[in-house]
Write an enzyme that holds these catalytic residues in place. Structure first.
Site, PDB file in Angstrom:
ATOM      1  N   LYS A 220     -74.084  -6.018   2.284  1.00 13.27           N
ATOM      2  CA  LYS A 220     -74.294  -6.823   1.127  1.00 13.27           C
ATOM      3  C   LYS A 220     -74.461  -5.657  -0.115  1.00 13.27           C
ATOM      4  CE  LYS A 220     -78.086  -7.674  -0.349  1.00 13.27           C
ATOM      5  NZ  LYS A 220     -79.337  -8.094  -0.623  1.00 13.27           N
ATOM      6  N   CYS A 290     -81.984 -25.206  -2.942  1.00 13.61           N
ATOM      7  CA  CYS A 290     -81.622 -25.175  -1.609  1.00 13.61           C
ATOM      8  C   CYS A 290     -82.332 -24.398  -0.927  1.00 13.61           C
ATOM      9  CB  CYS A 290     -80.225 -24.935  -1.253  1.00 13.61           C
ATOM     10  SG  CYS A 290     -79.491 -25.333   0.214  1.00 13.61           S
ATOM     11  N   CYS A 297     -83.298 -31.635  -1.929  1.00 11.18           N
ATOM     12  CA  CYS A 297     -82.227 -32.754  -1.802  1.00 11.18           C
ATOM     13  C   CYS A 297     -82.023 -33.849  -2.766  1.00 11.18           C
ATOM     14  CB  CYS A 297     -82.069 -32.890  -0.146  1.00 11.18           C
ATOM     15  SG  CYS A 297     -81.858 -31.878   0.952  1.00 11.18           S
ATOM     16  N   CYS A 300     -80.679 -32.481  -5.815  1.00  9.28           N
ATOM     17  CA  CYS A 300     -79.308 -31.904  -5.804  1.00  9.28           C
ATOM     18  C   CYS A 300     -78.095 -32.861  -5.931  1.00  9.28           C
ATOM     19  CB  CYS A 300     -79.105 -31.178  -4.414  1.00  9.28           C
ATOM     20  SG  CYS A 300     -77.604 -30.354  -3.967  1.00  9.28           S
ATOM     21  N   CYS A 306     -73.180 -33.208   1.087  1.00  8.05           N
ATOM     22  CA  CYS A 306     -73.856 -32.242   1.780  1.00  8.05           C
ATOM     23  C   CYS A 306     -73.939 -32.689   3.447  1.00  8.05           C
ATOM     24  CB  CYS A 306     -75.322 -31.532   1.410  1.00  8.05           C
ATOM     25  SG  CYS A 306     -75.786 -30.378   2.377  1.00  8.05           S
TER      26      CYS A 306
END
Length: 312
Positions: A220, A290, A297, A300, A306
């Site tokens: 990463k 998230c 949620c 969102c 999802c």
């Protein structure tokens, strides 16, 4: 905390596919060879048309090439096989657009205090690239606010390869504390700095393979260093936020167990022009909405799209 001027540069947020010198702290340097960009589909098709010279006055009806699925025993030489379309997640484009909308404010910690914003803009290019790598090494399993504070303390003393090598381990530990695993990072920073001084004249490597070979530098960090320091998108940078969200959205064929496994699975289908955007987009989304525990949620836009929303 990084200054507003420094935090305005977010090289990993741009969309780039091939090696570019227009962004990142290494921009403008000459003398490095660049690989020619691969032909796009339209260009490849044009090249094919140029090399084809049709026979004049040919009045035969054009043949249609039809691909049939050959049954067992009929798979002879020259048989053409139908290829099934590449796999991609259901509704991923709608999900991505919703995340872009939720992230349009650019007000997550990563947007202002991310590791790629904490280098000294006034330093020489070689020093800036070193500071980018160092900030990424500090950021592992550490909140952006803590990384930014450590970088500010290091820069106040003059942050170069030579200055780090001249700093004793105890002092270096005091400066970077409380970043995660700070004792190990003191060791890795010293080892990596010595290698950079001996092999790269104080600069950082310009290839992914050489970067991941440095002590304390993972995939990463290496992908982000390539993007921020060298302006090259070498792959998708996947951290714990990206790993978690990708699995919640079912953006892989099967559940993945590590960020590196997630990276490989994501790169199999996600269009390359989106690779540079995904890390910053999903990291900020993971910091604000998230969340690892008790994700928000209800706030969102993807709550109806999802797969994981109903089970959380």
């Amino acid at each position: 905390m990084c200054s507003p001027q420094e935090s305005g540069m977010n090289a990993v947020g741009v969309r780039m596919v091939t090696r570019s010198r227009s962004r990142g702290p290494g921009a403008g340097q000459q003398g490095r060879r660049e690989k020619p960009a691969p032909l796009r589909r339209e260009e490849a098709a044009a090249e094919g048309r140029k090399s084809y010279s049709p026979v004049k006055h040919q009045r035969k009806a054009p043949r249609l090439n039809v691909a049939y699925e050959a049954s067992e025993g009929e798979k002879g030489e020259g048989a053409e096989h139908l290829q099934s379309p590449a796999w991609e997640p259901q509704d991923w484009q709608r999900q991505l657009e919703n995340i872009r909308t939720m992230r349009s404010g650019k007000d997550a910690p990563v947007d202002q205090l991310g590791a790629e914003h904490c280098y000294d803009l006034s330093a020489p290019p070689k020093v800036r690239r070193y500071q980018v790598l160092l900030s990424l090494m500090l950021s592992s399993q550490t909140k952006d606010q803590v990384t930014a504070g450590a970088m500010q303390r290091l820069r106040a003393r003059g942050l170069t390869v030579d200055s780090i090598l001249q700093t004793d381990d105890s002092t270096l530990g005091t400066l970077i504390y409380p970043v995660g695993f700070w004792r190990n990072k003191v060791k890795y920073i010293k080892q990596t700095s010595a290698i950079l001084q001996q092999r790269y004249d104080g600069d950082i490597p310009a290839s992914l393979a050489e970067l991941v070979a440095l002590p304390g530098v993972g995939p990463k960090m290496a992908h982000l260093a390539m993007a921020v320091a060298w302006g090259t998108v070498s792959g998708i940078a996947v951290d714990t936020h990206v790993h978690r969200i990708v699995n919640r959205l079912r953006w892989t064929k099967k559940a993945t167990k590590s960020p590196e496994e997630t990276r490989r699975a994501l790169e199999e289908w996600l269009p390359r022009e989106l690779w540079s955007e995904i890390n910053g987009l999903l990291v900020g989304f993971g910091q604000q909405t998230c969340l690892p525990l008790r994700p928000r949620c209800q706030a969102c836009l993807n709550r109806a799209l999802c797969p994981a929303a109903h089970g959380l």
